[in-house]
Enzyme design. Structure first.
Site, mmCIF file in Angstrom:
data_model
loop_
_atom_site.group_PDB
_atom_site.id
_atom_site.type_symbol
_atom_site.label_atom_id
_atom_site.label_comp_id
_atom_site.label_asym_id
_atom_site.label_seq_id
_atom_site.Cartn_x
_atom_site.Cartn_y
_atom_site.Cartn_z
ATOM 1 C CB SER A 142 -18.474 -4.724 5.659
ATOM 2 O OG SER A 142 -17.683 -5.711 6.258
ATOM 3 C CB CYS B 241 -9.067 0.045 7.049
ATOM 4 S SG CYS B 241 -8.806 -1.043 8.429
ATOM 5 C CD GLN C 286 -13.728 -5.124 12.518
ATOM 6 O OE1 GLN C 286 -13.062 -4.345 11.859
ATOM 7 N NE2 GLN C 286 -14.140 -6.301 12.048
ATOM 8 C CE1 TYR D 118 -4.835 -6.471 10.434
ATOM 9 C CE2 TYR D 118 -7.097 -7.239 10.172
ATOM 10 C CZ TYR D 118 -5.994 -6.547 9.688
ATOM 11 O OH TYR D 118 -6.045 -5.943 8.462
ATOM 12 N NE ARG E 14 -15.998 -9.112 9.546
ATOM 13 C CZ ARG E 14 -16.080 -8.481 8.363
ATOM 14 N NH1 ARG E 14 -14.991 -8.131 7.706
ATOM 15 N NH2 ARG E 14 -17.251 -8.204 7.828
ATOM 16 N NE ARG F 115 -14.975 -6.219 -2.350
ATOM 17 C CZ ARG F 115 -14.681 -7.320 -3.026
ATOM 18 N NH1 ARG F 115 -13.720 -7.304 -3.911
ATOM 19 N NH2 ARG F 115 -15.343 -8.436 -2.794
#
Ligand SMILES: Cc1cc2nc3c(=O)[nH]c(=O)nc-3n(C[C@H](O)[C@H](O)[C@H](O)COP(=O)(O)OP(=O)(O)OC[C@H]3O[C@@H](n4cnc5c(N)ncnc54)[C@H](O)[C@@H]3O)c2cc1C
Ligand SMILES: Cc1cc2nc3c(=O)[nH]c(=O)nc-3n(C[C@H](O)[C@H](O)[C@H](O)COP(=O)(O)O)c2cc1C
Length: 752
Positions: free
Chosen positions: A414, A417, A492, A573, A621, A715
Site C-alpha cells: 500500500s 507516506c 499514487q 485530500y 483510491r 502496516r
C-alpha cells in the site's frame, strides 16, 4: 447467598444449576412467566466446542444433552440448481423443549426453587427485594431491562430482513441452506435436524420479498401453506410445523452495561447474535458459566458482577461481530446472484470471518482444492498466463491482469507516506523502502502519496512529481524494481487540499508548520481542524491549474516508467473533499448532489486517463464511508466507484474515512473489506481491498470468496517487507528467489 433469577430459559436455568452445584446452601429461585413446558421454536444448534464447555461446567447436563442430540458434519448449499457439500463442521442439534426439560429437571434435582407462571414486573416483586443477587435472564424482549434502561442503556438494532421459525418432519442429513428464487424475490432457508424426523426450518427474505408474497405477520396458517407450496420440492412431501411462527425482524441487542448494584443481565437480555451463527443459546449458557465462576472467585456481589462483565464482554462482542457479518451477508445475498456456485458456497462458509481458507482446508481439503482449482483457472483465463501443472496455487499466488499489466500475484504494498523527500525529490530511503518490498515478493508496489505540486503536499517531506528532476529520481527506483524483481510499480498521485501545509508525522500530525506555511485550496473554505489554516475556495481557474498539474504528473510518471497510476480520491485530500458532503458545501455545479460533487474528481480521472498510455492501468483510491453522520455512506461509494470506472479508472482501491477528524471508524480485522465486496458486486467493478489484513489465510479467503481482486497491505509490510515470501513459505508455494539468495533453496532451511 440468596439469588433470584427472572426467566427460565437456557441461561437462567443453567445458572441456577451451576450455583446450586457450587454451594447447595445457596437459595436459588427462578421465576418464569410461562409454564416450563411452553416454549417457542424447535431445535437449537451447538458446536462441539460449546458442548465441551457446557460439559466441563456440569457433566450431568452434558451427558443428558449428548444423549438427546442429533449430530452432523456436513453443510449443504443449494443454489441455482446446484448442491455444494462441505464436510468437517461438527454440530449437534437439540430440541429446545428437550433442552429446557433437561435443565429444569436437573435444577429441581439440585434444589432450585422453580416458580412457573410467575411474571416479575419490577424489582419489588416476589422475593426479589430480599435477594443478594437478581439475575435478569428474561430474554431478548426483557421488560425488566427496559424498565431499568437508565442503568443498562440498551440499544436495539432491528434488522430489515423478515424471518419465520418453522419446523418440519423432513430429516436433513446436513445443515442445509436453500436459496430459492420466486416471482416475489429470493428466499433463504436455514434447515437442520434436531431429533429423528424433526428439523428446524427457518425461512428468511427481504422485507420487499415478504411484502410481495402477500403474507402478514401473524397468520401462521397462510405462512405454512405458502411456504409448503414454495418449498414443495425441498420438503419432499413433508409438512411444515408451526409454533408461534410469526414473521419477525431480528433485533441485535447490546447494552452499555450489563450490571448495576446487585442486578445483572444474562443471555439474550444482555446481547443477541443472529440465528445464522446459531449461538444465542450457547452465549446464554456460557454467560451462566462465567457468572457462576465470577461469584465463586469474587465477593461482594457487585465486584463479582464487574468481573463477570469484564470476562464475558470481549468474547461476546467478538461473536456479535461475527454474527453481524453473517446477518449482513444474508441480508445482502441478492448481491451475489450471478456468482459461480463454488464461489457462492465458499463465500457463504467464510462469511463471518471465523472460517478462513486454511481453516476450511483442515476441515474439508477436497472442497478447498476445488475452490483453488476453479480460482486458478479463472485467473489463467483473465491474465492469459496458463496455470502450472500440479496442484493449483493458492489464490494469493495467481496472476492478475489490468490492461497490459500482468501482476504475478495478488499482493499490493500500500501507499505509505515516508516524509523523507526534499522538495518532492525521492532518495535512497525511497529506493530501499520500495526496492526491499519489491524483493519481498509482492505483485505490485505503490509509491506513497506523491503530490502534483509543492502546494499539494501534506508536509515539506512529501514526495512529488512536479519537477523535471523528479522523473530521474523516480526512474532510478522504477528501474531497480523492474530489474531485480517480478513486481509492478505504481505511483499514487494526489493533492493534499485542506490537509496540506503541516508538519511531518512524527513532528506533529495535522499541525501547521511553525514557519513557511503555504496557502491551501479546497472545494469549500472549511479548515480540517479548528487550528488548521482556512483553505481558499477553489475557482474554476484553480481547477484548471490543478487538472493540468495532474496531467503533467501523469506524463512524468510515464517517462519514469511506472506501470500503474492511482489517483487519490480518498482520505479527505483535495479530490476526496469534493466528494464528501461534509467538506463540499459549494452551491455551483461542483457541489450539491453526488453527481455535482463528483464532477471535478471525474474530470481529473478522465483527463489523466487521456494523458496516460492506453496500455497502462489507472486505479482510484476512494473512501467508501466518512464514518461520520451526514457524510458519505457505503451506498454512495458504490456510485462513486461506478462513476470513476465509467470515467476511465480500471480498478477501485477501496479504503475508508480520514475525511473529517470527527469520523469514528469501526475497526476490526478486514474492517474495510465489506465495502470492497459490496462495490465489486453492486457496481460490478474490479476492486482492491485494504485495512487490517495481515494473514495469508485472510488474503486467500478474500480472493476466493470474490470480495476483492487484489489485496493491499500497508502496516503488515512495514513490519515485514518479505511478507509475500513468508506467505509463500507458509503455504508451501515455490516463489522463485533472486539468484543471489538461491542458496536458501540449496540448504533447505525450515521456513515455518
Ligand atoms: C428464530 C430463532 C432461531 C434461533 N436459533 C437458535 C439456534 O439455532 N441456536 C441457538 O443457540 N440459539 C438460537 N436462537 C436463540 C435462542 O433461542 C436464544 O438466544 C436463547 O434462548 C437465549 O436464552 P435466554 O435464557 O437468554 O432467554 P430465553 O430463552 O428467551 O428465556 C427467557 C425466559 O424469560 C421468561 N420471561 C420473560 N420475561 C419474564 C418476566 N417478566 N417474568 C418471568 N419470566 C419472564 C420468558 O418466558 C422465557 O422463558 C434462536 C432464536 C430465534 C428467535
Ligand atoms: C505510515 C503510513 C503512511 C500512509 N500513507 C498513505 C498514503 O500515502 N496514501 C494512502 O492512500 N494511504 C496511506 N496510508 C494508509 C494505508 O495505505 C492503508 O490504507 C492503511 O494503513 C490501512 O491498511 P493496513 O491496515 O494494512 O495498514 C498510510 C498508512 C501508514 C501506516
Amino acid at each position: 447467598m440468596n439469588v433470584a433469577i427472572v426467566g427460565a430459559g437456557p441461561g437462567g436455568l443453567y445458572l441456577a444449576i451451576l450455583l446450586k452445584r457450587d454451594d447447595p446452601a445457596h437459595r436459588v429461585t427462578v421465576y418464569e412467566r410461562n409454564r416450563l413446558e411452553d416454549t417457542f421454536g424447535f431445535g437449537v444448534v451447538f458446536s462441539d466446542e460449546t458442548l465441551e464447555n457446557v460439559g466441563e461446567a456440569d457433566p450431568e447436563t452434558n451427558a443428558a444433552l449428548a444423549a438427546a442430540a442429533a449430530r452432523w458434519e456436513d453443510i449443504e448449499i443449494h443454489y441455482r440448481g446446484t448442491v455444494t457439500r462441505s464436510t468437517g463442521h461438527r454440530f449437534s442439534g437439540v430440541e429446545r423443549t428437550t433442552l429446557l426439560q433437561l435443565l429444569a429437571a436437573r435444577s429441581r434435582a439440585l434444589g432450585v426453587e422453580l416458580h412457573p407462571q410467575q411474571e416479575i414486573r419490577d424489582l419489588g416483586d416476589c422475593g426479589l427485594p430480599s435477594a443478594d443477587l437478581i439475575v435478569l435472564a428474561d430474554g431478548v424482549a426483557s421488560a425488566m431491562r427496559d424498565r431499568l434502561a437508565d442503568r443498562f442503556e440498551p440499544r436495539i438494532d432491528w434488522r430489515r430482513n423478515r424471518f419465520v421459525w418453522l419446523g418440519t418432519s423432513r430429516p436433513f442429513p446436513a445443515f442445509t441452506f436453500y436459496f430459492k428464487e420466486s416471482p416475489a424475490g429470493l428466499w433463504r432457508t436455514h434447515a437442520y435436524q434436531y431429533a429423528p424426523g424433526r428439523s428446524t426450518f427457518i425461512v428468511e427474505a427481504r422485507e420487499e420479498t415478504w411484502q410481495a408474497s402477500g403474507l402478514d405477520e401473524t397468520d401462521e396458517r397462510a405462512t405454512v401453506a405458502y411456504l409448503e407450496r414454495l418449498f414443495a420440492e425441498e420438503l419432499g412431501g413433508h409438512r411444515l410445523l408451526a409454533n408461534r411462527s410469526i414473521w419477525r425482524r431480528f433485533p441485535t441487542v447490546r447494552n452499555a452495561r450489563w450490571h448495576s448494584g446487585n442486578v445483572v443481565l444474562l443471555g439474550d437480555a444482555a446481547h443477541t447474535a443472529h440465528f445464522s451463527v446459531g449461538s444465542g443459546t450457547k452465549l446464554a449458557m456460557e454467560d451462566a458459566i462465567a457468572l457462576a465462576a465470577a461469584l465463586r472467585r469474587e465477593r461482594p456481589v457487585p465486584e463479582a458482577l464487574a468481573a463477570y462483565e469484564a470476562d464475558r464482554r470481549p468474547p461476546v462482542e467478538s461473536l456479535q461481530r461475527a454474527a453481524q457479518a453473517s446477518l449482513e451477508w444474508f441480508e445482502a445475498v441478492e448481491r451475489y446472484h450471478d456468482t459461480e456456485p463454488i464461489q457462492f458456497a465458499f463465500n457463504l462458509l467464510t462469511r463471518s470471518l471465523r472460517i478462513t481458507h486454511d481453516n476450511l482446508k483442515l476441515r474439508d481439503p477436497a472442497l478447498v482444492a476445488r475452490v483453488d482449482r476453479w480460482f486458478a483457472e479463472g485467473a489463467a483465463r483473465q491474465s492469459g498466463r496458463p496455470v502450472a501443472a500440479g496442484p493449483a496455487p493458492p489464490p494469493l499466488f495467481t496472476p492478475y491482469r489490468i490492461r497490459d499489466l500482468v501482476l504475478p500475484n495478488r499482493i499490493v504494498v500500500s501507499s505509505m507516506c515516508q516524509y523523507r523527500a526534499v522538495d518532492g525529490m525521492p532518495n535512497d530511503w525511497h529506493l530501499v523502502h520500495l526496492g526491499s518490498r519489491a524483493l519481498g515478493g509482492a505483485g505490485l508496489v505503490m509509491t506513497e502519496m506523491t503530490d502534483v505540486s509543492p502546494e499539494g503536499r501534506i508536509s515539506p517531506g512529501c514526495a512529488g512529481m512536479y519537477r523535471t528532476e523528479h522523473v530521474d529520481g523516480w526512474r532510478r527506483i522504477v528501474e531497480f524494481v523492474h530489474r531485480e524483481s517480478g513486481a509492478g510499480i505504481g505511483m499514487q498521485l494526489s493533492h493534499a487540499g485542506r490537509k496540506g501545509s503541516t508538519c511531518v508525522l512524527w513532528e506533529g500530525e495535522d499541525q501547521p508548520l511553525p514557519a513557511g506555511n503555504w496557502p491551501l485550496i479546497a472545494p469549500s473554505p472549511i479548515p480540517y481542524r479548528p487550528h488548521n489554516q482556512v483553505p481558499r475556495e477553489m475557482t474554476r481557474a484553480d481547477m484548471d491549474r490543478v487538472a493540468l498539474e495532474f496531467e503533467q504528473a501523469a506524463a512524468m510518471a510515464e517517462a519514469a516508467g511506472f506501470d500503474l497510476l492511482e489517483l487519490h480520491l480518498a482520505h479527505g485530500y483535495l479530490l476526496a473533499s469534493f466528494i464528501s458532503p461534509l467538506t463540499n458545501r459549494r452551491t455551483d455545479e461542483y457541489g450539491g448532489s453526488l453527481a455535482g460533487r463528483m464532477r471535478y474528481p471525474l474530470e481529473i480521472v478522465s483527463r489523466v486517463r487521456a494523458a496516460w498510455p492506453a496500455a497502462r492501468p489507472l486505479s482510484v483510491r476512494i473512501s467508501a464511508t466518512d464514518w461520520a453522520p451526514g457524510g458519505l455512506e457505503p451506498a454512495d461509494a458504490v456510485e462513486v466507484a461506478g462513476l470513476a470506472v465509467a470515467a476511465g479508472a480500471d480498478i477501485v482501491d477501496v479504503s475508508a474515512g480520514q475525511t473529517v477528524p470527527e469520523g469514528k471508524p469501526v475497526y476490526g480485522r478486514q474492517f474495510q473489506t465489506p465495502f470492497s465486496d459490496r462495490i465489486r458486486h453492486e457496481a460490478r467493478v474490479p476492486t482492491m481491498t485494504v485495512g487490517n489484513i495481515s494473514s495469508a489465510a485472510d488474503v486467500n479467503t478474500i480472493l476466493a470468496a470474490g470480495r476483492a481482486d487484489l489485496v493491499v497491505l500497508a502496516r503488515a509490510h512495514l513490519w515485514d517487507p518479505y511478507w509475500t515470501r513468508h506467505a509463500a513459505a507458509e503455504l508451501g508455494f515455490p516463489l522463485p528467489w533472486p539468484s543471489e539468495y538461491e542458496t536458501l533453496n540449496r540448504y533447505k532451511p525450515r521456513m515455518k
